[in-house]
Design a protein around this motif. Structure first.
Motif, PDB file in Angstrom:
ATOM      1  N   SER A 138       0.833  -1.190   0.000  1.00  0.00           N
ATOM      2  CA  SER A 138       0.000   0.000   0.000  1.00  0.00           C
ATOM      3  C   SER A 138       0.866   1.239   0.000  1.00  0.00           C
ATOM      4  N   ASN A 139       0.475   2.216  -0.793  1.00  0.00           N
ATOM      5  CA  ASN A 139       1.165   3.509  -0.813  1.00  0.00           C
ATOM      6  C   ASN A 139       2.477   3.512  -1.598  1.00  0.00           C
ATOM      7  N   VAL A 140       2.796   2.403  -2.266  1.00  0.00           N
ATOM      8  CA  VAL A 140       4.080   2.336  -2.999  1.00  0.00           C
ATOM      9  C   VAL A 140       4.060   3.207  -4.261  1.00  0.00           C
ATOM     10  N   GLY A 141       2.833   3.502  -4.745  1.00  0.00           N
ATOM     11  CA  GLY A 141       2.729   4.371  -5.921  1.00  0.00           C
ATOM     12  C   GLY A 141       2.167   3.699  -7.168  1.00  0.00           C
ATOM     13  N   LYS A 142       1.366   2.644  -6.985  1.00  0.00           N
ATOM     14  CA  LYS A 142       0.795   1.915  -8.128  1.00  0.00           C
ATOM     15  C   LYS A 142      -0.108   2.801  -8.969  1.00  0.00           C
ATOM     16  N   SER A 143      -1.063   3.444  -8.292  1.00  0.00           N
ATOM     17  CA  SER A 143      -2.039   4.255  -9.029  1.00  0.00           C
ATOM     18  C   SER A 143      -1.345   5.470  -9.660  1.00  0.00           C
ATOM     19  N   SER A 144      -0.408   6.067  -8.950  1.00  0.00           N
ATOM     20  CA  SER A 144       0.333   7.218  -9.498  1.00  0.00           C
ATOM     21  C   SER A 144       1.106   6.817 -10.746  1.00  0.00           C
ATOM     22  N   LEU A 145       1.667   5.606 -10.733  1.00  0.00           N
ATOM     23  CA  LEU A 145       2.434   5.144 -11.896  1.00  0.00           C
ATOM     24  C   LEU A 145       1.509   4.949 -13.103  1.00  0.00           C
TER      25      LEU A 145
ATOM     26  N   THR B 219      -5.508   8.126  -6.490  1.00  0.00           N
ATOM     27  CA  THR B 219      -4.321   8.068  -5.639  1.00  0.00           C
ATOM     28  C   THR B 219      -4.632   8.762  -4.308  1.00  0.00           C
ATOM     29  N   SER B 220      -3.820   8.459  -3.308  1.00  0.00           N
ATOM     30  CA  SER B 220      -4.043   9.085  -2.012  1.00  0.00           C
ATOM     31  C   SER B 220      -2.809   8.956  -1.144  1.00  0.00           C
ATOM     32  N   SER B 221      -2.602   9.942  -0.276  1.00  0.00           N
ATOM     33  CA  SER B 221      -1.487   9.810   0.661  1.00  0.00           C
ATOM     34  C   SER B 221      -1.874   8.871   1.804  1.00  0.00           C
TER      35      SER B 221
ATOM     36  N   PRO C 193      -2.732   5.251   2.880  1.00  0.00           N
ATOM     37  CA  PRO C 193      -2.605   3.927   2.279  1.00  0.00           C
ATOM     38  C   PRO C 193      -3.947   3.192   2.249  1.00  0.00           C
ATOM     39  N   GLY C 194      -4.060   2.245   1.329  1.00  0.00           N
ATOM     40  CA  GLY C 194      -5.265   1.418   1.268  1.00  0.00           C
ATOM     41  C   GLY C 194      -6.353   1.998   0.403  1.00  0.00           C
ATOM     42  N   LYS C 195      -5.983   2.888  -0.509  1.00  0.00           N
ATOM     43  CA  LYS C 195      -6.987   3.558  -1.341  1.00  0.00           C
ATOM     44  C   LYS C 195      -7.630   2.605  -2.349  1.00  0.00           C
ATOM     45  N   THR C 196      -6.808   1.825  -3.028  1.00  0.00           N
ATOM     46  CA  THR C 196      -7.341   0.935  -4.061  1.00  0.00           C
ATOM     47  C   THR C 196      -7.760  -0.385  -3.422  1.00  0.00           C
ATOM     48  N   LEU C 197      -9.042  -0.743  -3.565  1.00  0.00           N
ATOM     49  CA  LEU C 197      -9.549  -1.941  -2.907  1.00  0.00           C
ATOM     50  C   LEU C 197     -10.042  -2.991  -3.881  1.00  0.00           C
TER      51      LEU C 197
ATOM     52  N   THR D 244      10.006   2.533  -7.356  1.00  0.00           N
ATOM     53  CA  THR D 244       9.242   3.794  -7.412  1.00  0.00           C
ATOM     54  C   THR D 244       9.864   4.883  -6.526  1.00  0.00           C
ATOM     55  N   LYS D 245       9.376   6.094  -6.722  1.00  0.00           N
ATOM     56  CA  LYS D 245       9.726   7.261  -5.894  1.00  0.00           C
ATOM     57  C   LYS D 245      11.220   7.580  -5.923  1.00  0.00           C
ATOM     58  N   THR D 246      11.865   7.336  -7.053  1.00  0.00           N
ATOM     59  CA  THR D 246      13.314   7.553  -7.128  1.00  0.00           C
ATOM     60  C   THR D 246      13.680   9.033  -7.028  1.00  0.00           C
ATOM     61  N   ASP D 247      12.699   9.923  -7.230  1.00  0.00           N
ATOM     62  CA  ASP D 247      12.971  11.360  -7.057  1.00  0.00           C
ATOM     63  C   ASP D 247      13.339  11.706  -5.620  1.00  0.00           C
ATOM     64  N   LYS D 248      13.027  10.776  -4.688  1.00  0.00           N
ATOM     65  CA  LYS D 248      13.310  11.042  -3.274  1.00  0.00           C
ATOM     66  C   LYS D 248      14.753  10.726  -2.877  1.00  0.00           C
TER      67      LYS D 248
ATOM     68  N   SER E 202       9.959   7.315 -11.489  1.00  0.00           N
ATOM     69  CA  SER E 202       9.390   8.331 -10.593  1.00  0.00           C
ATOM     70  C   SER E 202       8.138   8.879 -11.268  1.00  0.00           C
ATOM     71  N   ALA E 203       7.002   8.715 -10.587  1.00  0.00           N
ATOM     72  CA  ALA E 203       5.753   9.252 -11.134  1.00  0.00           C
ATOM     73  C   ALA E 203       5.820  10.776 -11.083  1.00  0.00           C
ATOM     74  N   GLU E 204       6.463  11.254 -10.045  1.00  0.00           N
ATOM     75  CA  GLU E 204       6.605  12.692  -9.826  1.00  0.00           C
ATOM     76  C   GLU E 204       7.383  13.354 -10.980  1.00  0.00           C
TER      77      GLU E 204
HETATM   78  P1  GTP Z   1      -2.869   2.074  -2.468  1.00  0.00           P
HETATM   79  O1  GTP Z   1      -3.866   2.134  -3.568  1.00  0.00           O
HETATM   80  O2  GTP Z   1      -3.324   2.694  -1.216  1.00  0.00           O
HETATM   81  O3  GTP Z   1      -2.333   0.694  -2.252  1.00  0.00           O
HETATM   82  O4  GTP Z   1      -1.608   2.994  -2.872  1.00  0.00           O
HETATM   83  P2  GTP Z   1      -0.830   3.130  -4.269  1.00  0.00           P
HETATM   84  O5  GTP Z   1       0.274   2.139  -4.311  1.00  0.00           O
HETATM   85  O6  GTP Z   1      -1.777   3.129  -5.418  1.00  0.00           O
HETATM   86  O7  GTP Z   1      -0.133   4.568  -4.098  1.00  0.00           O
HETATM   87  P3  GTP Z   1      -0.583   5.967  -4.706  1.00  0.00           P
HETATM   88  O8  GTP Z   1      -0.304   6.005  -6.177  1.00  0.00           O
HETATM   89  O9  GTP Z   1      -1.959   6.301  -4.249  1.00  0.00           O
HETATM   90  O10 GTP Z   1       0.524   6.936  -4.046  1.00  0.00           O
HETATM   91  C1  GTP Z   1       0.704   7.013  -2.644  1.00  0.00           C
HETATM   92  C2  GTP Z   1       1.386   8.314  -2.286  1.00  0.00           C
HETATM   93  O11 GTP Z   1       2.725   8.347  -2.802  1.00  0.00           O
HETATM   94  C3  GTP Z   1       0.707   9.561  -2.868  1.00  0.00           C
HETATM   95  O12 GTP Z   1       0.768  10.590  -1.895  1.00  0.00           O
HETATM   96  C4  GTP Z   1       1.538   9.892  -4.091  1.00  0.00           C
HETATM   97  O13 GTP Z   1       1.512  11.252  -4.435  1.00  0.00           O
HETATM   98  C5  GTP Z   1       2.940   9.485  -3.632  1.00  0.00           C
HETATM   99  N1  GTP Z   1       3.775   9.077  -4.783  1.00  0.00           N
HETATM  100  C6  GTP Z   1       3.499   8.128  -5.701  1.00  0.00           C
HETATM  101  N2  GTP Z   1       4.492   8.028  -6.617  1.00  0.00           N
HETATM  102  C7  GTP Z   1       5.426   8.939  -6.270  1.00  0.00           C
HETATM  103  C8  GTP Z   1       6.704   9.329  -6.838  1.00  0.00           C
HETATM  104  O14 GTP Z   1       7.198   8.832  -7.842  1.00  0.00           O
HETATM  105  N3  GTP Z   1       7.393  10.312  -6.169  1.00  0.00           N
HETATM  106  C9  GTP Z   1       6.919  10.896  -5.040  1.00  0.00           C
HETATM  107  N4  GTP Z   1       7.677  11.814  -4.467  1.00  0.00           N
HETATM  108  N5  GTP Z   1       5.718  10.570  -4.497  1.00  0.00           N
HETATM  109  C10 GTP Z   1       4.993   9.617  -5.097  1.00  0.00           C
END
Ligand code: GTP
Ligand code: MG
Length: 199
Positions: free
Chosen positions: A32-39, A52-54, A56-60, A142-146, A177-179
């Motif tokens: 959860s929160n790894v960035g699946k939906s953002s990707l 997407t959501s900050s 965790p657990g948004k996608t069910l 994911t999130k390599t911009d960090k 990086s989705a960002e």
């Molecule tokens: P669930 O559906 O809850 O399992 O989460 P998810 O894996 O779909 O994650 P989601 O895409 O909702 O992103 C979770 C949080 O991480 C959000 O606040 C995004 O903005 C942030 N995020 C996702 N990808 C990136 C990225 O590449 N860089 C940064 N800095 N933040 C990211």
């Protein structure tokens, strides 16, 4: 590959109710929160296609997005979300496993890993489970911009060293990086190759 169209088709909890088409599909999975939906949004260039959501657990559910009218991206619920009840976690795990084991159209699973964190037992055992069931997968960091480039390299090396303890061959991997929209071309080219039976 150019993304000409991206449409949300259906959300559901049962593999039997997934779209009845022959198109290849690519599932995105990970904690959860790894960035699946953002990707998914980054790849399609549609910022609010997948929710997407900050928190965790948004996608069910199992969410199907039809791309270019001939393949699907599938957004799955995250695993390992500690705040969920055991009952809910077992239910979600059942939905995911059923989908992965039964879906004939599944062409590849992208396992998402937050590049900042140490290798986690549930991610590693999930990949082993995929291997046991001969389900093809790749890793998407994911999130390599960090992280700075040097730190990224170290994290990747730690991860690969850990994988080598149980795998003789490493799976394909992508650094994203989705960002910052990094890794988009590489992922889409890979999907294109699989769609054209080149992999
Ligand atoms: P669930 O559906 O809850 O399992 O989460 P998810 O894996 O779909 O994650 P989601 O895409 O909702 O992103 C979770 C949080 O991480 C959000 O606040 C995004 O903005 C942030 N995020 C996702 N990808 C990136 C990225 O590449 N860089 C940064 N800095 N933040 C990211
Ligand atoms: Mg999500």
């Amino acid at each position: 590959m150019e993304i000409k169209s991206a449409k949300f088709i259906i959300s559901n909890t049962q593999v039997e109710k997934c779209p009845d088409t022959k198109f290849n599909e690519y599932a995105f999975i990970g904690r959860s929160n790894v960035g699946k939906s953002s990707l998914i949004n980054m790849l399609t260039g549609r910022q609010s296609l997948a929710m997407t959501s900050s928190t965790p657990g948004k996608t069910l559910l199992i969410n199907h997005f039809l791309i270019n009218d001939n393949w699907y991206l599938v957004d799955l619920p995250g695993y390992g979300f500690a705040k969920r009840s055991i009952k809910e976690r077992v239910k979600i795990q059942g939905i995911i496993e059923d989908y992965l084991l039964k879906r004939q159209q599944l062409a590849n699973v992208f396992v998402l890993i937050d590049i900042r964190i140490e290798p986690q037992a549930n991610d590693l055992s999930f990949m082993e489970w995929l291997g046991e069931h001969q389900i093809p997968f790749s890793i998407v960091f994911t999130k390599t911009d960090k992280l700075k480039a040097g730190q990224q390299k170290i994290k990747l090396q730690v991860y690969f060293d850990r994988l080598k303890e149980s795998w003789s061959e490493l799976p394909p991997y992508f650094v994203t990086s989705a960002e910052k929209r990094l890794g988009r071309k590489e992922l889409l080219d890979y999907i294109d190759k699989v769609n054209n039976n080149l992999i």
